[in-house]
Enzyme design. Structure first.
Site, PDB file in Angstrom:
ATOM      1  N   ASP A  10       3.714 -11.430 -26.175  1.00 25.42           N
ATOM      2  CA  ASP A  10       2.748 -12.100 -25.295  1.00 25.42           C
ATOM      3  C   ASP A  10       2.369 -11.091 -24.213  1.00 25.42           C
ATOM      4  O   ASP A  10       2.981 -10.028 -24.087  1.00 25.42           O
ATOM      5  CB  ASP A  10       3.364 -13.370 -24.679  1.00 25.42           C
ATOM      6  CG  ASP A  10       2.378 -14.100 -23.755  1.00 25.42           C
ATOM      7  OD1 ASP A  10       1.175 -14.143 -24.078  1.00 25.42           O
ATOM      8  OD2 ASP A  10       2.799 -14.586 -22.700  1.00 25.42           O
ATOM      9  N   SER A  11       1.394 -11.466 -23.405  1.00 28.25           N
ATOM     10  CA  SER A  11       0.997 -10.604 -22.295  1.00 28.25           C
ATOM     11  C   SER A  11       2.111 -10.491 -21.246  1.00 28.25           C
ATOM     12  O   SER A  11       2.117  -9.554 -20.463  1.00 28.25           O
ATOM     13  CB  SER A  11      -0.249 -11.174 -21.624  1.00 28.25           C
ATOM     14  OG  SER A  11       0.031 -12.471 -21.137  1.00 28.25           O
ATOM     15  N   CYS A  73       0.766 -15.942 -27.936  1.00 32.65           N
ATOM     16  CA  CYS A  73      -0.261 -15.810 -26.900  1.00 32.65           C
ATOM     17  C   CYS A  73      -1.520 -16.501 -27.405  1.00 32.65           C
ATOM     18  O   CYS A  73      -2.069 -16.105 -28.448  1.00 32.65           O
ATOM     19  CB  CYS A  73      -0.532 -14.322 -26.656  1.00 32.65           C
ATOM     20  SG  CYS A  73      -1.893 -14.023 -25.511  1.00 32.65           S
ATOM     21  N   GLU A 152       3.357 -16.540 -13.609  1.00 30.36           N
ATOM     22  CA  GLU A 152       4.043 -15.232 -13.674  1.00 30.36           C
ATOM     23  C   GLU A 152       4.732 -14.904 -12.344  1.00 30.36           C
ATOM     24  O   GLU A 152       5.694 -14.166 -12.307  1.00 30.36           O
ATOM     25  CB  GLU A 152       3.041 -14.104 -14.006  1.00 30.36           C
ATOM     26  CG  GLU A 152       2.621 -14.039 -15.455  1.00 30.36           C
ATOM     27  CD  GLU A 152       3.613 -13.335 -16.394  1.00 30.36           C
ATOM     28  OE1 GLU A 152       4.297 -12.391 -15.961  1.00 30.36           O
ATOM     29  OE2 GLU A 152       3.702 -13.754 -17.565  1.00 30.36           O
ATOM     30  N   CYS A 184      -2.307 -22.163 -23.746  1.00 32.84           N
ATOM     31  CA  CYS A 184      -1.779 -20.876 -23.285  1.00 32.84           C
ATOM     32  C   CYS A 184      -0.270 -21.057 -23.188  1.00 32.84           C
ATOM     33  O   CYS A 184       0.203 -22.087 -22.691  1.00 32.84           O
ATOM     34  CB  CYS A 184      -2.373 -20.535 -21.918  1.00 32.84           C
ATOM     35  SG  CYS A 184      -1.559 -19.156 -21.078  1.00 32.84           S
ATOM     36  N   HIS A 186       1.863 -19.894 -21.322  1.00 40.59           N
ATOM     37  CA  HIS A 186       2.427 -19.997 -19.964  1.00 40.59           C
ATOM     38  C   HIS A 186       2.432 -21.451 -19.456  1.00 40.59           C
ATOM     39  O   HIS A 186       3.195 -21.794 -18.565  1.00 40.59           O
ATOM     40  CB  HIS A 186       1.603 -19.176 -18.971  1.00 40.59           C
ATOM     41  CG  HIS A 186       1.847 -17.699 -19.024  1.00 40.59           C
ATOM     42  ND1 HIS A 186       1.400 -16.905 -20.044  1.00 40.59           N
ATOM     43  CD2 HIS A 186       2.491 -16.877 -18.157  1.00 40.59           C
ATOM     44  CE1 HIS A 186       1.749 -15.647 -19.805  1.00 40.59           C
ATOM     45  NE2 HIS A 186       2.418 -15.606 -18.668  1.00 40.59           N
TER      46      HIS A 186
HETATM   47  N1  DGL Z   1       0.342 -16.581 -22.608  1.00 40.22           N
HETATM   48  C1  DGL Z   1      -0.980 -16.019 -22.758  1.00 40.22           C
HETATM   49  C2  DGL Z   1      -1.817 -16.998 -23.547  1.00 40.22           C
HETATM   50  O1  DGL Z   1      -1.221 -17.814 -24.244  1.00 40.22           O
HETATM   51  C3  DGL Z   1      -1.414 -15.634 -21.391  1.00 40.22           C
HETATM   52  C4  DGL Z   1      -2.699 -14.998 -21.327  1.00 40.22           C
HETATM   53  C5  DGL Z   1      -2.915 -14.100 -20.162  1.00 40.22           C
HETATM   54  O2  DGL Z   1      -2.170 -13.134 -20.033  1.00 40.22           O
HETATM   55  O3  DGL Z   1      -3.889 -14.338 -19.469  1.00 40.22           O
HETATM   56  O4  DGL Z   1      -3.017 -17.009 -23.543  1.00 40.22           O
END
Ligand code: DGL
Length: 268
Positions: A10-11, A73, A152, A184, A186
């Site tokens: 993931d990011s 992600c 985050e 998402c 997150h």
């Molecule tokens: N967890 C990522 C997603 O599901 C986060 C995206 C991001 O870094 O903006 O889209």
């Protein structure tokens, strides 16, 4: 049988919500996680940059000898999945299809809200999948660009987050959606806030369980389950390993026990 780890990326920290479910449902599987904490967020970036970052993330995980990749992600799954599947030969699992299916299965009034990053919402990936599953489903998509930085940075139960969430959710309330896709990885950290604003009757569907079910079926189909009987967890990040360990335990809802190492992702 295949004892190699499953690669998950993931990011940043969000993909750990999927890892948590994989640990619970597939306890014999080792996991190698990459969180691109040095380049988060992905959701506000262009398709070209997201595709480049995701390609590097997968190259890195392949260098760790993974047997399959879980794109934990929503943004990469929405924007770059078909490119990545064409480019790489190992199985690559995204979050969109299984999550949309889970939402289509629980909505009663056929009004489904979709929360996601700007990239995810602009791609229309969730809407397309929902329409394909049931053309009567009406969707209410809403980009939530501030959610990822808030999560985050650990701003999960604070009043600012509540106010921002009220603003994002108002169109979904107005349309009386009965189901919301947390598009998402997150966003499950904000489930309580979202449930508080929407009311307890609104069903919140996140990617963790549906994606885990998809992974489990794929391992069976391809005869790729681990037979080692014990799982190892390794974490890699592109920024400080210390802060990942601290906040990561909030996402996993338990201590991060495996090693956490910082790598130079631009080299991949
Ligand atoms: N967890 C990522 C997603 O599901 C986060 C995206 C991001 O870094 O903006 O889209």
């Amino acid at each position: 049988m295949d004892n190699r780890p499953i690669g998950v990326f993931d990011s940043g920290l969000g993909g750990l919500t999927v890892v948590k479910e994989l640990m619970k449902e597939l306890p014999g599987e080792s996991i190698t996680y990459f969180g691109d904490t040095g380049r988060v967020p992905y959701g506000t970036r262009s398709k070209g940059i997201i595709t480049k970052y995701a390609t590097q993330d997968i190259n890195f995980l392949i260098s760790r000898n993974v047997k399959a990749i879980v794109v934990a992600c929503g943004t990469v799954s929405s924007v770059a999945l078909s490119f990545l599947r064409e480019k790489f030969s190992l199985p690559i699992i995204g979050v969109v299809d299984a999550t949309a299916k889970a939402a289509a299965a629980v909505t009663v009034n056929k009004k489904v809200g979709i929360l996601g990053t700007s990239g995810t919402i602009a791609s229309g990936a969730y809407e397309r999948k929902l329409k394909e599953l049931d053309e009567k489903i009406e969707t209410v998509p809403r980009e939530c660009p501030l959610f990822v930085p808030l999560v985050e940075n650990g701003h999960i139960n604070c009043i600012e987050t509540y106010h921002i969430a009220c603003n994002y959710l108002q169109p979904l309330k107005d349309k009386e959606v009965d189901t919301i896709i947390l598009g998402c990885t997150h966003y499950p950290l904000l489930k309580e806030v979202i449930a508080d604003i929407m009311g307890s009757d609104t069903k919140l569907v996140d990617s963790a369980a549906p994606t885990c079910g998809h992974v489990s079926r794929l391992l069976d189909e391809k005869d790729m389950r681990s037979g080692s009987g014990h799982a190892e967890y390794r974490y890699f990040v592109s920024d400080s390993a210390d802060s990942f360990s601290k906040l990561g335990s909030v996402f996993l809802q338990k201590e991060i026990t495996g090693s956490v190492s910082q790598i130079e992702i631009e080299q991949y």
